[in-house]
Scaffold this active site. Structure first.
Site, PDB file in Angstrom:
ATOM      1  N   ASP A 261       0.781  -1.230  -0.129  1.00  0.00           N
ATOM      2  CA  ASP A 261       0.109  -0.019  -0.032  1.00  0.00           C
ATOM      3  C   ASP A 261       0.965   1.379  -0.057  1.00  0.00           C
ATOM      4  O   ASP A 261       1.698   1.483   0.756  1.00  0.00           O
ATOM      5  CB  ASP A 261      -0.768   0.071   1.145  1.00  0.00           C
ATOM      6  CG  ASP A 261      -1.794   1.306   1.269  1.00  0.00           C
ATOM      7  OD1 ASP A 261      -2.955   1.141   0.507  1.00  0.00           O
ATOM      8  OD2 ASP A 261      -1.456   2.270   2.131  1.00  0.00           O
ATOM      9  N   VAL A 262       0.548   2.064  -0.941  1.00  0.00           N
ATOM     10  CA  VAL A 262       1.280   3.555  -1.037  1.00  0.00           C
ATOM     11  C   VAL A 262       1.259   4.380  -0.067  1.00  0.00           C
ATOM     12  O   VAL A 262       2.246   5.018   0.463  1.00  0.00           O
ATOM     13  CB  VAL A 262       0.681   4.165  -2.388  1.00  0.00           C
ATOM     14  CG1 VAL A 262       1.442   5.511  -2.343  1.00  0.00           C
ATOM     15  CG2 VAL A 262       0.954   3.398  -3.554  1.00  0.00           C
TER      16      VAL A 262
END
Length: 306
Positions: A261-262
């Site tokens: 996840d960014v």
């Protein structure tokens, strides 16, 4: 980790849910207020209003927390005891009231990444998405775009295909049912302005849910996060990130961990003061201490960003 026991009682306007020790209504409210473009509930002051469908009946709930010991839920029309029990179960799930966070906070006290967020956002819960189709849709809509645009896409989908109830001149929207979306074609979704691929994935998942091939019960029966992830990633358009997002927000697997996840990477950069994205090996090294709390760790790290 999450208990199914829902501690609640009836009162004259609706019901009261008793909350666990580590609970802060204001922290959860702040989280829920993060987008001005949210279309599934309205927050004014210290009160959340949202529509909920129980069976075929649409209800408006008003949720407030006069203290952190309980949540008051008033309902805009009289309902049966059984319906109140279902409402209590929904709110309990939405706020993850079954989780005992004591071990999480004990672990966080000495954790280099979690120590500050756990203090700062004490009482925040992983706010859930109890409806499986809604959780998948949010995961699919959010793939490879920023959060602001994801909210825009969600609003378009909800206002085109969702039902609503009106109260005091305001429309309260319900997320479209899987059955509704399952009957659509890609052309039907064209004016939502999302990629053809996303339209396909959304309709595919809606069909799997509406024909009973995919359900919360079946996923929970998988028993562990790896088996559940494997089952989900067989579905077209569902990669590990979306799978773990759904397992975290809807199915409450405590060790669901969207490692790619960014937002997670950005939060780690902010806390460590680093200029570059953390390597996967570094994240695994950090997360070794979070065993069975990966979902909460991720949620608290996300919270650092807004």
């Amino acid at each position: 980790m999450s208990s199914h026991f829902v501690n609640w009682k009836e009162d004259e306007n609706g019901l009261v849910l008793f909350t666990p020790h580590e609970f802060s209504f204001s922290e959860n409210l702040r989280y829920l207020s993060r987008s001005a473009n949210e279309c599934l509930y309205e927050i004014s002051g210290e009160t959340i209003r949202r529509a909920l469908s129980i069976g075929k009946v649409k209800l408006l709930l008003e949720i407030s927390g006069e203290s952190d010991q309980f949540l008051s839920v008033s309902i805009h029309k009289p309902v049966t005891h059984q319906m109140k029990a279902e409402i209590a179960a929904y709110v309990h799930d939405w706020f993850d009231l079954g989780a005992n966070l004591t071990p999480f906070y004990e672990m966080a006290q000495t954790d280099p990444l979690l120590q500050k967020p756990a203090e700062q956002f004490f009482g925040l819960r992983v706010m859930g998405i109890p409806d499986l189709f809604e959780a998948f849709a949010w995961g699919i809509l959010g793939q490879q775009i920023n959060l602001t645009y994801a909210y825009t896409l969600k609003r378009r989908l909800v206002e085109k295909y969702g039902e609503w109830l009106e109260y005091e001149g305001i429309r309260y929207w319900l997320f479209p049912a899987a059955e509704t979306i399952a009957g659509l074609t890609i052309e039907d979704l064209a004016d939502l302005k999302m990629t053809v691929k996303k339209c396909e994935y959304l309709i595919d998942v809606a069909r799997l849910i509406s024909n009973g091939e995919l359900s919360k019960e079946d996923l929970l029966k998988e028993g562990d996060v790896k088996a559940a992830e494997k089952k989900l990633t067989k579905i077209r358009g569902i990669g590990p990130w979306t799978a773990h997002y759904v397992l975290m927000r809807c199915l409450r697997f405590p060790n669901a961990f969207p490692i790619d996840d960014v937002g997670l990477h950005n939060a780690i950069k902010v806390i460590t003061g680093s200029e570059r994205k953390p390597a996967k090996a570094e994240i695994l090294n950090y997360s070794a201490a979070w065993k069975n709390w990966e979902a909460y760790a991720t949620f608290y790290l996300w919270r650092v960003l807004y």
